[in-house]
Scaffold this active site. Structure first.
Site, PDB file in Angstrom:
ATOM      1  N   ASP A 185      -1.129 -12.570 -10.392  1.00 40.95           N
ATOM      2  CA  ASP A 185      -0.784 -11.437 -10.021  1.00 40.95           C
ATOM      3  C   ASP A 185       0.206 -10.542 -10.683  1.00 40.95           C
ATOM      4  OD1 ASP A 185      -1.146  -9.154  -7.421  1.00 40.95           O
ATOM      5  OD2 ASP A 185       0.793  -9.766  -7.483  1.00 40.95           O
TER       6      ASP A 185
ATOM      7  N   GLU B 251      -3.795 -10.915 -14.041  1.00 35.09           N
ATOM      8  CA  GLU B 251      -3.827  -9.614 -13.933  1.00 35.09           C
ATOM      9  C   GLU B 251      -3.030  -8.698 -14.623  1.00 35.09           C
ATOM     10  OE1 GLU B 251      -3.766  -6.224 -10.236  1.00 35.09           O
ATOM     11  OE2 GLU B 251      -2.046  -7.657 -10.748  1.00 35.09           O
TER      12      GLU B 251
HETATM   13  N1  ZXY Z   1       0.064  -0.303  -2.211  1.00 35.56           N
HETATM   14  C1  ZXY Z   1       0.297   1.072  -2.130  1.00 35.56           C
HETATM   15  C2  ZXY Z   1       1.497   1.054  -0.991  1.00 35.56           C
HETATM   16  C3  ZXY Z   1       2.273  -0.286  -1.191  1.00 35.56           C
HETATM   17  C4  ZXY Z   1       1.247  -1.162  -1.608  1.00 35.56           C
HETATM   18  C5  ZXY Z   1       0.816   1.975  -3.138  1.00 35.56           C
HETATM   19  O1  ZXY Z   1       0.469   3.026  -3.218  1.00 35.56           O
HETATM   20  N2  ZXY Z   1       1.396   1.431  -4.309  1.00 35.56           N
HETATM   21  C6  ZXY Z   1       1.495   2.191  -5.453  1.00 35.56           C
HETATM   22  C7  ZXY Z   1       0.592   1.916  -6.503  1.00 35.56           C
HETATM   23  C8  ZXY Z   1       0.039   0.517  -6.588  1.00 35.56           C
HETATM   24  O2  ZXY Z   1       0.915  -0.344  -7.455  1.00 35.56           O
HETATM   25  C9  ZXY Z   1       1.010  -1.674  -6.981  1.00 35.56           C
HETATM   26  C10 ZXY Z   1       0.472  -2.494  -8.129  1.00 35.56           C
HETATM   27  O3  ZXY Z   1       0.483  -3.967  -8.017  1.00 35.56           O
HETATM   28  C11 ZXY Z   1       0.909  -4.658  -6.977  1.00 35.56           C
HETATM   29  C12 ZXY Z   1       1.255  -3.700  -6.083  1.00 35.56           C
HETATM   30  C13 ZXY Z   1       1.421  -2.147  -6.016  1.00 35.56           C
HETATM   31  C14 ZXY Z   1       1.038  -5.898  -7.089  1.00 35.56           C
HETATM   32  C15 ZXY Z   1       1.524  -6.527  -5.756  1.00 35.56           C
HETATM   33  C16 ZXY Z   1       2.027  -5.785  -4.954  1.00 35.56           C
HETATM   34  C17 ZXY Z   1       1.870  -4.526  -4.727  1.00 35.56           C
HETATM   35  O4  ZXY Z   1       1.640  -1.661  -4.952  1.00 35.56           O
HETATM   36  O5  ZXY Z   1       2.295  -3.565  -3.876  1.00 35.56           O
HETATM   37  O6  ZXY Z   1       1.535  -7.831  -5.902  1.00 35.56           O
HETATM   38  C18 ZXY Z   1      -0.016  -2.014  -9.530  1.00 35.56           C
HETATM   39  C19 ZXY Z   1       0.495  -2.384 -10.687  1.00 35.56           C
HETATM   40  C20 ZXY Z   1       0.243  -2.136 -12.090  1.00 35.56           C
HETATM   41  C21 ZXY Z   1      -0.765  -1.093 -11.948  1.00 35.56           C
HETATM   42  C22 ZXY Z   1      -1.366  -0.555 -10.997  1.00 35.56           C
HETATM   43  C23 ZXY Z   1      -0.879  -1.041  -9.578  1.00 35.56           C
HETATM   44  O7  ZXY Z   1      -1.139  -0.460 -13.283  1.00 35.56           O
HETATM   45  O8  ZXY Z   1       0.424  -2.618 -13.049  1.00 35.56           O
HETATM   46  C24 ZXY Z   1      -0.950  -0.757  -3.090  1.00 35.56           C
HETATM   47  C25 ZXY Z   1      -0.975  -2.199  -3.517  1.00 35.56           C
HETATM   48  C26 ZXY Z   1      -2.032  -2.321  -4.872  1.00 35.56           C
HETATM   49  O9  ZXY Z   1      -1.594   0.312  -3.464  1.00 35.56           O
HETATM   50  C27 ZXY Z   1      -1.936  -3.887  -5.063  1.00 35.56           C
HETATM   51  C28 ZXY Z   1      -1.613  -5.137  -4.426  1.00 35.56           C
HETATM   52  C29 ZXY Z   1      -1.760  -6.251  -5.125  1.00 35.56           C
HETATM   53  C30 ZXY Z   1      -2.570  -6.336  -6.419  1.00 35.56           C
HETATM   54  C31 ZXY Z   1      -3.087  -5.095  -6.984  1.00 35.56           C
HETATM   55  C32 ZXY Z   1      -2.724  -3.921  -6.451  1.00 35.56           C
HETATM   56  O10 ZXY Z   1      -3.022  -7.293  -6.912  1.00 35.56           O
HETATM   57  O11 ZXY Z   1      -3.720  -5.165  -8.215  1.00 35.56           O
END
Ligand code: ZXY
Ligand code: CA
Length: 512
Positions: A212, A248
């Site tokens: 991740d 990822e």
């Molecule tokens: N979340 C909401 C609220 C908190 C969690 C949110 O608006 N987050 C900001 C935009 C998404 O950014 C995240 C990315 O990876 C994560 C995130 C995360 C990985 C994690 C835990 C997280 O928030 O909370 O282990 C992310 C990273 C990048 C990118 C885009 C997004 O280009 O490099 C989320 C959670 C998303 O939307 C999430 C969680 C787990 C994942 C994932 C996305 O494996 O791919």
């Protein structure tokens, strides 16, 4: 001597890029948020009999319990410890799942959250799935153990301590991802704690890891952790087998960090694949299926043997995240089945099928305000079991795309045509396309707004074949449309543009 030397070389080269699935099992399925008990049953009753190679599971380690909003799916991406104890089940249930799945030849791939622990605002005390004490403010995680010295705060150069600028490589890797406490992965003690966790999982019998948030870790740090890993458990795997690694890395272009930066460690998730395929099948931006003739590296994707591909994943199926609104999901079932059919027929990449839960999707100003909603749960917070209906579909709001006949049969198609070349491409210059896989399988799509009626070279031996999309071969009987392949390999295809599924797929194991 010669043959063993050759096998050794092949084994060494393949290493962490090899999915470690059994021969002729060429896909895995992500059973997102499923309980370990349900996965064990699914391996035995469905995945093994239908040729699935493995399961990506949700993170098995202890995570924080978030109450505002109420237990979102992403709470599982906020670790508190490496105890095997989550809403999916405890360590006993985890071990039972791995054993039972391995015993029927279906392997388990663990989602490894190793870049960070929980969010800085997660509070303190007893709000974790195993009841372990932690204090996010003081960066204290005695159940691992980690203390404030094990985090990156001193290294991060951004004003807020969070990642503010994705153009700045050091920030992306040394600052906090949306306030998640960022581990100091250059420290050998931190690397060892993580390697100990992953090695415990390998000893139990898992076959590999999804890494991740790999973009947020330095490739050398990931490598140092992987170098500490043991080989797979010899109860089920040949001696000397390395864990399958897929990282990822969300690289849609436009950022300095590239998927290719991570090739030395294993495969990478190719996010362009689903974003582009969605755009083509939706016919957005003037895209047509005819342009798929050079699908794969020809579209700027990573090399096939470095790619983990998927139509959608647990994050981008929610309308935001990587790929945005072009991503196809079960909500767009007709187009989704076509995209999945194309992916599973095409030789590019190692394929992962998504299996989702339904959530109360609700758009406000073009955004789904319920994108956070966690898995189907009872009042007490426990995850609901996956029930199976008499017609083999799932209940309790589990979507089970992997059980949809069209997708399940294309998983089998991919196994049947494994190793066969991409062949006999045909297109009408628009959205009617077809291709074969050597002399083992053939698929044809009509995504135009008019009927298709064409005779094509299939490459298949003469005979009567049962379409595995509109039905399937059951014993000597075909529940679907039949296709006659003549002695010269030619066959005639008729596909209405308003058919429930406007595509046909035939293969040598569905010959009558
Ligand atoms: N979340 C909401 C609220 C908190 C969690 C949110 O608006 N987050 C900001 C935009 C998404 O950014 C995240 C990315 O990876 C994560 C995130 C995360 C990985 C994690 C835990 C997280 O928030 O909370 O282990 C992310 C990273 C990048 C990118 C885009 C997004 O280009 O490099 C989320 C959670 C998303 O939307 C999430 C969680 C787990 C994942 C994932 C996305 O494996 O791919
Ligand atoms: Ca980091």
């Amino acid at each position: 001597m010669g043959i063993y030397f050759l096998l050794l070389i092949v084994g060494l080269c393949w290493g962490q890029y090899n999915p470690n699935t059994l021969p002729k099992r060429t896909s895995i399925v992500h059973l997102f948020e499923w309980r370990w008990q349900d996965i064990a049953l699914e391996c035995e009753r469905y995945l093994a009999p239908n040729g699935f190679g493995g399961v990506q599971i949700s993170p098995p380690n202890e995570n924080v319990i978030i109450t505002d909003p109420q237990q979102p799916w992403w709470e599982r991406y906020q670790p508190v410890s490496y105890k095997l104890c989550t809403r999916s089940g405890n360590e006993t249930e985890f071990r039972d799942m791995v054993t039972r799945c391995n015993n029927v030849g279906v392997h388990i791939y663990v989602d490894a959250v190793i870049n960070h622990m929980c969010g800085a605002n997660a509070g303190a005390g007893d709000h974790a799935t195993c009841g372990s004490y932690f204090n996010a403010k003081t960066e204290d995680f005695p159940a691992v153990p980690y203390s404030d010295w094990d985090f990156n705060d001193r290294k991060c150069k951004s004003r807020s301590g969070n990642i503010e600028n994705y153009q700045d490589i050091s920030q992306v890797r040394d600052c906090r991802l949306v306030s998640l406490l960022d581990l100091a992965l250059e420290k050998d003690s931190v690397r060892s704690r993580i390697a100990d966790y992953l090695n415990r999982l390998l000893a139990i019998g898992v076959a590999g890891f999804r890494i991740d948030a790999a973009k947020h870790m330095w490739p050398v740090d990931v490598k140092a952790i992987l170098d500490k890993l043991k080989d797979l458990n010899t109860q089920w795997f040949p001696a000397g087998t390395k864990p399958f690694i897929y990282q990822e890395v969300i690289d849609l272009g436009g950022e300095p960090i590239k998927g290719s930066d991570y090739f030395g460690n294993g495969r990478v998730t190719e996010f362009k694949y689903g974003a582009k395929l969605g755009t083509v099948i939706r016919k957005w931006n003037g895209e047509k299926m005819a342009y798929l003739k050079n699908w794969g590296e020809g579209w700027g994707f990573v090399p096939s043997d470095r790619a983990l591909v998927f139509v959608d994943n647990h994050d981008n199926q929610r309308g935001h995240g990587a790929g945005g609104s072009s991503i196809l999901t079960f909500w767009d079932a007709r187009l989704y089945k076509m995209a999945s059919g194309f992916m599973l027929a095409h030789p590019y990449g190692f394929t992962r099928v998504m299996s989702s839960f339904r959530w109360p999707r609700y758009f406000e100003n073009g955004r789904d305000i319920n994108d956070w909603v966690g898995p189907p749960s009872n009042e007490d917070g426990s995850i609901k079991p996956v029930t199976i209906n008499p017609d083999t579909t799932c209940g309790n709001d589990w979507v089970c795309e992997h059980r949809w006949r069209q997708i399940k049969n294309m998983v089998i198609f991919r196994n049947v045509v494994d190793g066969e070349p991409f062949s006999n491409w045909w297109d009408n210059g628009s959205n009617q396309v077809a291709f074969g896989r050597g002399n083992k399988g053939f698929i044809i799509f009509n995504n135009d707004d008019w009927p298709l009626n064409v005779s094509l070279q299939t490459g298949l031996p003469a005979g009567t074949y049962c379409d595995v999309i509109s039905g399937q071969k059951e014993g000597d009987f075909c529940t679907a449309a039949k296709v006659q392949v003549a002695a010269d390999g030619m066959a005639n295809f008729l596909i209405g543009n308003e058919d429930e599924d406007p595509f046909i797929a035939i293969h040598v194991d569905a010959k009558l």
